[in-house]
Write a protein that holds these residues in place. Sequence first.
Motif, PDB file in Angstrom:
ATOM      1  N   LEU A 291      12.207 -67.866 -22.579  1.00  0.00           N
ATOM      2  CA  LEU A 291      12.243 -67.707 -24.031  1.00  0.00           C
ATOM      3  C   LEU A 291      13.653 -67.370 -24.489  1.00  0.00           C
ATOM      4  O   LEU A 291      14.368 -66.624 -23.809  1.00  0.00           O
ATOM      5  N   GLY A 292      14.059 -67.900 -25.620  1.00  0.00           N
ATOM      6  CA  GLY A 292      15.358 -67.547 -26.185  1.00  0.00           C
ATOM      7  C   GLY A 292      15.892 -68.645 -27.075  1.00  0.00           C
ATOM      8  O   GLY A 292      15.139 -69.507 -27.559  1.00  0.00           O
ATOM      9  N   TYR A 293      17.193 -68.612 -27.282  1.00  0.00           N
ATOM     10  CA  TYR A 293      17.868 -69.638 -28.074  1.00  0.00           C
ATOM     11  C   TYR A 293      18.511 -70.644 -27.131  1.00  0.00           C
ATOM     12  O   TYR A 293      19.449 -70.321 -26.396  1.00  0.00           O
ATOM     13  N   GLY A 294      18.001 -71.860 -27.128  1.00  0.00           N
ATOM     14  CA  GLY A 294      18.501 -72.875 -26.225  1.00  0.00           C
ATOM     15  C   GLY A 294      19.874 -73.392 -26.627  1.00  0.00           C
ATOM     16  O   GLY A 294      20.239 -73.379 -27.803  1.00  0.00           O
ATOM     17  N   THR A 295      20.613 -73.861 -25.626  1.00  0.00           N
ATOM     18  CA  THR A 295      21.898 -74.493 -25.926  1.00  0.00           C
ATOM     19  C   THR A 295      21.689 -75.826 -26.628  1.00  0.00           C
ATOM     20  O   THR A 295      22.549 -76.283 -27.378  1.00  0.00           O
ATOM     21  N   ILE A 296      20.543 -76.454 -26.368  1.00  0.00           N
ATOM     22  CA  ILE A 296      20.124 -77.662 -27.075  1.00  0.00           C
ATOM     23  C   ILE A 296      18.627 -77.526 -27.348  1.00  0.00           C
ATOM     24  O   ILE A 296      17.948 -76.739 -26.680  1.00  0.00           O
ATOM     25  N   PRO A 297      18.076 -78.257 -28.304  1.00  0.00           N
ATOM     26  CA  PRO A 297      16.649 -78.115 -28.619  1.00  0.00           C
ATOM     27  C   PRO A 297      15.716 -78.805 -27.638  1.00  0.00           C
ATOM     28  O   PRO A 297      14.499 -78.710 -27.777  1.00  0.00           O
ATOM     29  N   GLY A 298      16.255 -79.499 -26.634  1.00  0.00           N
ATOM     30  CA  GLY A 298      15.427 -80.235 -25.694  1.00  0.00           C
ATOM     31  C   GLY A 298      15.170 -81.655 -26.161  1.00  0.00           C
ATOM     32  O   GLY A 298      15.497 -82.025 -27.288  1.00  0.00           O
ATOM     33  N   VAL A 299      14.558 -82.443 -25.274  1.00  0.00           N
ATOM     34  CA  VAL A 299      14.306 -83.848 -25.581  1.00  0.00           C
ATOM     35  C   VAL A 299      12.854 -84.186 -25.281  1.00  0.00           C
ATOM     36  O   VAL A 299      12.214 -83.558 -24.437  1.00  0.00           O
ATOM     37  N   GLN A 300      12.347 -85.199 -25.962  1.00  0.00           N
ATOM     38  CA  GLN A 300      10.975 -85.644 -25.783  1.00  0.00           C
ATOM     39  C   GLN A 300      10.883 -86.592 -24.593  1.00  0.00           C
ATOM     40  O   GLN A 300      11.682 -87.525 -24.468  1.00  0.00           O
ATOM     41  N   HIS A 301       9.909 -86.347 -23.706  1.00  0.00           N
ATOM     42  CA  HIS A 301       9.662 -87.267 -22.593  1.00  0.00           C
ATOM     43  C   HIS A 301       9.007 -88.547 -23.119  1.00  0.00           C
ATOM     44  O   HIS A 301       8.296 -88.527 -24.135  1.00  0.00           O
ATOM     45  N   PRO A 302       9.201 -89.673 -22.438  1.00  0.00           N
ATOM     46  CA  PRO A 302       8.487 -90.894 -22.827  1.00  0.00           C
ATOM     47  C   PRO A 302       6.980 -90.672 -22.755  1.00  0.00           C
ATOM     48  O   PRO A 302       6.489 -90.002 -21.843  1.00  0.00           O
ATOM     49  N   GLN A 303       6.254 -91.213 -23.706  1.00  0.00           N
ATOM     50  CA  GLN A 303       4.810 -91.010 -23.753  1.00  0.00           C
ATOM     51  C   GLN A 303       4.057 -92.223 -23.238  1.00  0.00           C
ATOM     52  O   GLN A 303       4.445 -93.372 -23.463  1.00  0.00           O
ATOM     53  N   LYS A 304       2.965 -91.954 -22.529  1.00  0.00           N
ATOM     54  CA  LYS A 304       2.075 -93.002 -22.057  1.00  0.00           C
ATOM     55  C   LYS A 304       1.113 -93.380 -23.182  1.00  0.00           C
ATOM     56  O   LYS A 304       0.922 -92.617 -24.130  1.00  0.00           O
ATOM     57  N   PRO A 305       0.481 -94.550 -23.093  1.00  0.00           N
ATOM     58  CA  PRO A 305      -0.482 -94.944 -24.131  1.00  0.00           C
ATOM     59  C   PRO A 305      -1.615 -93.937 -24.238  1.00  0.00           C
ATOM     60  O   PRO A 305      -2.191 -93.516 -23.225  1.00  0.00           O
ATOM     61  N   VAL A 306      -1.944 -93.536 -25.446  1.00  0.00           N
ATOM     62  CA  VAL A 306      -2.952 -92.500 -25.658  1.00  0.00           C
ATOM     63  C   VAL A 306      -4.314 -92.923 -25.123  1.00  0.00           C
ATOM     64  O   VAL A 306      -5.134 -92.084 -24.710  1.00  0.00           O
ATOM     65  N   GLU A 307      -4.585 -94.245 -25.082  1.00  0.00           N
ATOM     66  CA  GLU A 307      -5.888 -94.737 -24.631  1.00  0.00           C
ATOM     67  C   GLU A 307      -6.189 -94.375 -23.179  1.00  0.00           C
ATOM     68  O   GLU A 307      -7.357 -94.389 -22.759  1.00  0.00           O
ATOM     69  N   GLN A 308      -5.156 -94.050 -22.403  1.00  0.00           N
ATOM     70  CA  GLN A 308      -5.356 -93.674 -21.004  1.00  0.00           C
ATOM     71  C   GLN A 308      -6.006 -92.295 -20.863  1.00  0.00           C
ATOM     72  O   GLN A 308      -6.486 -91.950 -19.779  1.00  0.00           O
ATOM     73  N   PHE A 309      -6.034 -91.537 -21.936  1.00  0.00           N
ATOM     74  CA  PHE A 309      -6.403 -90.135 -21.822  1.00  0.00           C
ATOM     75  C   PHE A 309      -7.723 -89.770 -22.492  1.00  0.00           C
ATOM     76  O   PHE A 309      -8.051 -88.595 -22.583  1.00  0.00           O
ATOM     77  N   TYR A 310      -8.485 -90.757 -22.981  1.00  0.00           N
ATOM     78  CA  TYR A 310      -9.758 -90.405 -23.595  1.00  0.00           C
ATOM     79  C   TYR A 310     -10.801 -91.489 -23.370  1.00  0.00           C
ATOM     80  O   TYR A 310     -10.488 -92.631 -23.022  1.00  0.00           O
ATOM     81  N   GLU A 311     -12.051 -91.080 -23.574  1.00  0.00           N
ATOM     82  CA  GLU A 311     -13.195 -91.993 -23.532  1.00  0.00           C
ATOM     83  C   GLU A 311     -14.052 -91.730 -24.766  1.00  0.00           C
ATOM     84  O   GLU A 311     -14.274 -90.573 -25.133  1.00  0.00           O
ATOM     85  N   CYS A 312     -14.509 -92.796 -25.395  1.00  0.00           N
ATOM     86  CA  CYS A 312     -15.460 -92.659 -26.499  1.00  0.00           C
ATOM     87  C   CYS A 312     -16.080 -94.024 -26.750  1.00  0.00           C
ATOM     88  O   CYS A 312     -15.533 -95.052 -26.353  1.00  0.00           O
ATOM     89  N   GLU A 313     -17.231 -94.009 -27.412  1.00  0.00           N
ATOM     90  CA  GLU A 313     -17.885 -95.253 -27.774  1.00  0.00           C
ATOM     91  C   GLU A 313     -17.370 -95.717 -29.124  1.00  0.00           C
ATOM     92  O   GLU A 313     -17.396 -94.962 -30.096  1.00  0.00           O
ATOM     93  N   GLY A 314     -16.893 -96.958 -29.172  1.00  0.00           N
ATOM     94  CA  GLY A 314     -16.393 -97.485 -30.426  1.00  0.00           C
ATOM     95  C   GLY A 314     -15.021 -96.947 -30.787  1.00  0.00           C
ATOM     96  O   GLY A 314     -14.281 -96.422 -29.945  1.00  0.00           O
ATOM     97  N   VAL A 315     -14.688 -97.040 -32.051  1.00  0.00           N
ATOM     98  CA  VAL A 315     -13.382 -96.593 -32.539  1.00  0.00           C
ATOM     99  C   VAL A 315     -13.435 -95.092 -32.779  1.00  0.00           C
ATOM    100  O   VAL A 315     -14.319 -94.605 -33.486  1.00  0.00           O
ATOM    101  N   PRO A 316     -12.501 -94.323 -32.205  1.00  0.00           N
ATOM    102  CA  PRO A 316     -12.525 -92.867 -32.404  1.00  0.00           C
ATOM    103  C   PRO A 316     -12.182 -92.499 -33.841  1.00  0.00           C
ATOM    104  O   PRO A 316     -11.392 -93.189 -34.493  1.00  0.00           O
ATOM    105  N   PRO A 317     -12.757 -91.426 -34.370  1.00  0.00           N
ATOM    106  CA  PRO A 317     -12.427 -90.991 -35.734  1.00  0.00           C
ATOM    107  C   PRO A 317     -10.980 -90.511 -35.820  1.00  0.00           C
ATOM    108  O   PRO A 317     -10.349 -90.196 -34.804  1.00  0.00           O
ATOM    109  N   GLU A 318     -10.474 -90.442 -37.015  1.00  0.00           N
ATOM    110  CA  GLU A 318      -9.072 -90.074 -37.221  1.00  0.00           C
ATOM    111  C   GLU A 318      -8.757 -88.681 -36.691  1.00  0.00           C
ATOM    112  O   GLU A 318      -7.685 -88.441 -36.137  1.00  0.00           O
ATOM    113  N   TRP A 319      -9.682 -87.736 -36.860  1.00  0.00           N
ATOM    114  CA  TRP A 319      -9.411 -86.380 -36.386  1.00  0.00           C
ATOM    115  C   TRP A 319      -9.257 -86.356 -34.866  1.00  0.00           C
ATOM    116  O   TRP A 319      -8.442 -85.599 -34.326  1.00  0.00           O
ATOM    117  N   PHE A 320     -10.045 -87.183 -34.166  1.00  0.00           N
ATOM    118  CA  PHE A 320      -9.957 -87.237 -32.708  1.00  0.00           C
ATOM    119  C   PHE A 320      -8.624 -87.845 -32.284  1.00  0.00           C
ATOM    120  O   PHE A 320      -7.966 -87.350 -31.347  1.00  0.00           O
TER     121      PHE A 320
END
Length: 224
Positions: free
Chosen positions: A131-160
């Motif tokens: 914890l503290g004040y970073g010398t830099i704010p950090g960087v975002q890692h590349p993201q994988k497709p969100v579809e790899q991480f969930y299961e549902c029937e049909g189109v998921p609702p917006e909140w999901f």
Amino acid sequence: MEFNEAIKARHSVRKYTDRPIEEPKVATLRADIERINAEQGLNIQLVLDEPKAFSIGMWKYGQFSGVKNYFVMAGPKGKEVEEKVGYFGEELVLLAQTLGLNTCWVGLTYKKIPGTFTLRDGDTVHCVIALGYGTIPGVQHPQKPVEQFYECEGVPPEWFKAGMEAALLAPTAVNQQKFKFILHSGNVVEAKTLFAISSYLHVDLGIVKYHFEIGAGKDNFSWM
């Protein structure tokens, strides 16, 4: 800054400046720690101005520098507690982000310094959070497709979908992201770990569940 904004702004930071954390911010963090410990039976502690934990041993492997402040994420043993450590530790991480501070979850690359924190009978240190004040704010890692991480029937609702987008921004051990969310009927959500060679799977699960709740909105679903 709201927590949903903090999720997008937060990145893991390993290098810190000497700037001390101001007392009002310390007081805010300690108040949240006190509440969490009282409600959840954890033993989280905030250590300030202590440079030794990240100056010897494995710290070079983690490429940390300037770390003098950290949360000690302590509590009883067990998978349920590990999930709590992740869930409420990420609450502290995002709270710190709203205060203009940077953080990084740390599993192994630190040393426990005697006298800097206390453990109750049966407690263990699950991990720490720099914890503290970073010398830099950090960087975002590349993201994988969100579809790899969930299961549902049909189109998921917006909140999901919003919850899943927030979950994918959650920090996990070596960025493995070994989790899956399943949407059941009645807006019931199941979150589970996948196989991985890691001792932090349940901590990770708590972290990603906290992110999912922020993105999805607690009122839109219930956990299985």
